[in-house]
Design an enzyme around this catalytic site. Sequence first.
Site, mmCIF file in Angstrom:
data_model
loop_
_atom_site.group_PDB
_atom_site.id
_atom_site.type_symbol
_atom_site.label_atom_id
_atom_site.label_comp_id
_atom_site.label_asym_id
_atom_site.label_seq_id
_atom_site.Cartn_x
_atom_site.Cartn_y
_atom_site.Cartn_z
ATOM 1 N N SER A 262 -8.984 4.804 -4.774
ATOM 2 C CA SER A 262 -7.954 3.987 -5.417
ATOM 3 C C SER A 262 -7.368 2.978 -4.453
ATOM 4 C CB SER A 262 -6.859 4.901 -5.960
ATOM 5 O OG SER A 262 -6.311 5.664 -4.889
ATOM 6 N N GLN B 90 -8.519 13.670 0.449
ATOM 7 C CA GLN B 90 -7.683 14.533 -0.378
ATOM 8 C C GLN B 90 -8.026 15.993 -0.114
ATOM 9 O OE1 GLN B 90 -6.865 13.603 -4.476
ATOM 10 N NE2 GLN B 90 -8.136 11.765 -4.378
ATOM 11 N N HIS C 288 -6.878 2.038 2.124
ATOM 12 C CA HIS C 288 -6.292 2.708 3.289
ATOM 13 C C HIS C 288 -7.084 3.997 3.550
ATOM 14 C CE1 HIS C 288 -2.616 3.331 5.886
ATOM 15 N NE2 HIS C 288 -3.346 4.420 6.078
ATOM 16 N N HIS D 166 -8.231 7.409 3.780
ATOM 17 C CA HIS D 166 -7.556 8.646 3.363
ATOM 18 C C HIS D 166 -8.545 9.580 2.684
ATOM 19 C CE1 HIS D 166 -7.666 6.378 -0.400
ATOM 20 N NE2 HIS D 166 -7.533 7.532 -1.040
ATOM 21 N N CYS E 151 0.834 -1.213 0.000
ATOM 22 C CA CYS E 151 0.000 0.000 0.000
ATOM 23 C C CYS E 151 0.866 1.260 0.000
ATOM 24 C CB CYS E 151 -0.905 -0.007 1.240
ATOM 25 S SG CYS E 151 -1.717 1.578 1.516
ATOM 26 N N HIS F 197 -4.139 0.554 8.048
ATOM 27 C CA HIS F 197 -4.729 0.261 6.746
ATOM 28 C C HIS F 197 -6.186 -0.188 6.884
ATOM 29 C CE1 HIS F 197 -4.124 -0.798 2.495
ATOM 30 N NE2 HIS F 197 -4.854 -1.874 2.714
ATOM 31 N N CYS G 255 0.495 3.285 3.443
ATOM 32 C CA CYS G 255 0.882 2.764 4.753
ATOM 33 C C CYS G 255 2.233 3.350 5.191
ATOM 34 C CB CYS G 255 0.975 1.239 4.716
ATOM 35 S SG CYS G 255 -0.591 0.401 5.059
ATOM 36 N N ASN H 33 -13.097 10.158 -0.987
ATOM 37 C CA ASN H 33 -13.785 9.135 -1.757
ATOM 38 C C ASN H 33 -13.603 7.850 -0.991
ATOM 39 O OD1 ASN H 33 -14.290 10.884 -3.973
ATOM 40 N ND2 ASN H 33 -12.210 10.518 -4.715
HETATM 41 P P1 H2U Z 1 -8.268 8.492 -4.159
HETATM 42 O O1 H2U Z 1 -8.286 7.123 -3.554
HETATM 43 O O2 H2U Z 1 -9.465 9.323 -3.745
HETATM 44 O O3 H2U Z 1 -8.042 8.436 -5.632
HETATM 45 O O4 H2U Z 1 -7.008 9.249 -3.540
HETATM 46 C C1 H2U Z 1 -5.726 8.752 -3.606
HETATM 47 C C2 H2U Z 1 -4.805 9.835 -4.092
HETATM 48 O O5 H2U Z 1 -3.489 9.461 -3.714
HETATM 49 C C3 H2U Z 1 -4.815 9.996 -5.599
HETATM 50 O O6 H2U Z 1 -5.151 11.330 -5.912
HETATM 51 C C4 H2U Z 1 -2.599 9.819 -4.724
HETATM 52 C C5 H2U Z 1 -3.391 9.679 -6.020
HETATM 53 O O7 H2U Z 1 -2.899 10.581 -6.985
HETATM 54 N N1 H2U Z 1 -1.438 8.947 -4.655
HETATM 55 C C6 H2U Z 1 -0.190 9.496 -4.525
HETATM 56 O O8 H2U Z 1 -0.055 10.726 -4.453
HETATM 57 N N2 H2U Z 1 0.902 8.684 -4.464
HETATM 58 C C7 H2U Z 1 0.837 7.330 -4.537
HETATM 59 O O9 H2U Z 1 1.838 6.657 -4.504
HETATM 60 C C8 H2U Z 1 -0.466 6.657 -4.647
HETATM 61 C C9 H2U Z 1 -1.669 7.532 -4.736
HETATM 62 ZN ZN ZN Z 2 -2.301 1.089 3.830
#
Ligand code: H2U
Ligand code: ZN
Length: 383
Positions: free
Chosen positions: A183, A190, A186, A188, A55, A137, A58, A175
Site C-alpha cells: 500500500s 507485517q 515506505h 515495511h 506517508c 522512506h 514515516c 509485500n
Molecule cells: P501493506 O503495504 O503490505 O498493505 O502493509 C501496510 C499495512 O499498514 C496495512 O496492513 C497498515 C495497513 O492496514 N496501516 C496502518 O496500520 N495504519 C496506517 O495509517 C496506514 C497503513
Molecule cells: Zn515513509
Amino acid sequence: MTTTASSASAPGAHRRFDALRGRWVLVSAGRDRRPWSGQAEVAAPDVAAPYDPTCPLCPGNPRGAGLDDAAPRNPDYSGPYVFTNDFPALRPATCPDDDGAATAWAETPPGPAAVESLLRREPVAGECRVVCFGPRHDQHLAAMPDDALAAVVDTWVAQTRELTARWRWVQIFENRGAAMGASNPHPHGQIWASSALPDEPAAEDTHQRDYWRQHGRRLLADYAATEQAADERVVAANDDWLVVVPYWAVWPFETMLLPLRPVASLADLDTSLRDSLVAILRTLLTAYDGLFGVPFPYSMGWHGAPGPVDGGSATADLADSEHWQLHAHYYPPLLRSASVRKFLVGYEMLAGPQRDITPEQAASRLRALAIDASGAAVRPATS
Ligand code: H2U
Ligand code: ZN
C-alpha cells in the site's frame, strides 16, 4: 510414472512434486516466449525523498486516516518501528470497546454438532502489527547499512519470540511493490499472529512431520544437501545459509532461503546466524533488483515451528519442533521483464500451479547476479 531425473536441458512438459506441501506443479518450459499484449505492470515510482510528509509510516507522521478515533502518530523513530496495525484483520479474543470495557471479539467455539456441519466456522483471535524497517522512506533493505539490516532481523527474532509464546502461528511477511499489493513504498513488513494454524504452514507441518517420522531427519535439511550436491538451482550460499529456486517452485523467480544447520524457528537465531543472514539477504535482494533493473516486487515471509496448540502459555513451547526447519519463501510475480508478470489464473485456479520457465533457468539467471558486498560471486559452499 514418477522420475527424479534432472531437467537442466529444457525439458518438455512435466510435473514436479512439492515435497514440502505435498502437491504437484506443472512445468511447461518455454511458454514465457509466447506473444504478450496483456497487462503491463507500471514501473515502480522512483522514491527519491527520504521523508514523505504524506506517508503514514514515516517518523512523526499521523496514521489511521479514516479512523473515527483520534489518529495515532508515529514517534520520531530511528531504527525499525513496530506498531499495532490500525486496520487489523485479527484481534485478541477480547478488546476494549469504545467505553474501554473488554468486549468479546471472537465468537464462542462451535459445539460438537457444528463440527459436522457443512457450514462450519470457528473463532480466530490474533494480533496484527506493522514493521517499519527503518525511518527512511526511500531505503529498502538491500540499501541499508549492515547494522540497520541486522536490526530488522533482530526485530523479526524478537517479535517471533514474543508472539510465539501467545499464538499458534506467527506470520512475518513483506509485500514489496504495488504489483504485490503493498500500500505504500515506505519499506515495511507485517506480522499477523493467530490462534489458528493456517493452511500453508499446516501442510508444511504435516509433510515435515511425516518425513521426520519416516527418516529421523529434517526434510529441509536433506533437501538443502540435495540441492547443494546437484548445484543446478542454487542462487547463493554462505557458511550458514542457502538460497535456491526450489525444484518445485511455482512463481518464475521464486526462491527459498534456509539455514544450513538445524534451526526450527527465527526465535532460535543467534547473532552469528543473524550476521550471515544479513549478508545473504543483501545478496539475494541485490540480485532480484538487478534482474530486470527495477525494485523487484515480491511477497516474502518466514515459516518456522508453530507455537503451542493451546496458545496463551507464558513461554514459547517449541518442544514439538524437531521436524521443523526455518525457511523464508520469496514469491516475486515478474516473469520476463519489469512489465510482464505471471498471473496465477485459469488453469492455476481451477487445476493446479504451472510455471513457464524451468527452476534451473531461473536459478542460473539469478546466480549470475548474486554477488556479495565485496563484489565477489557468491558460490555455493560445495563448489
Ligand atoms: P501493506 O503495504 O503490505 O498493505 O502493509 C501496510 C499495512 O499498514 C496495512 O496492513 C497498515 C495497513 O492496514 N496501516 C496502518 O496500520 N495504519 C496506517 O495509517 C496506514 C497503513
Ligand atoms: Zn515513509
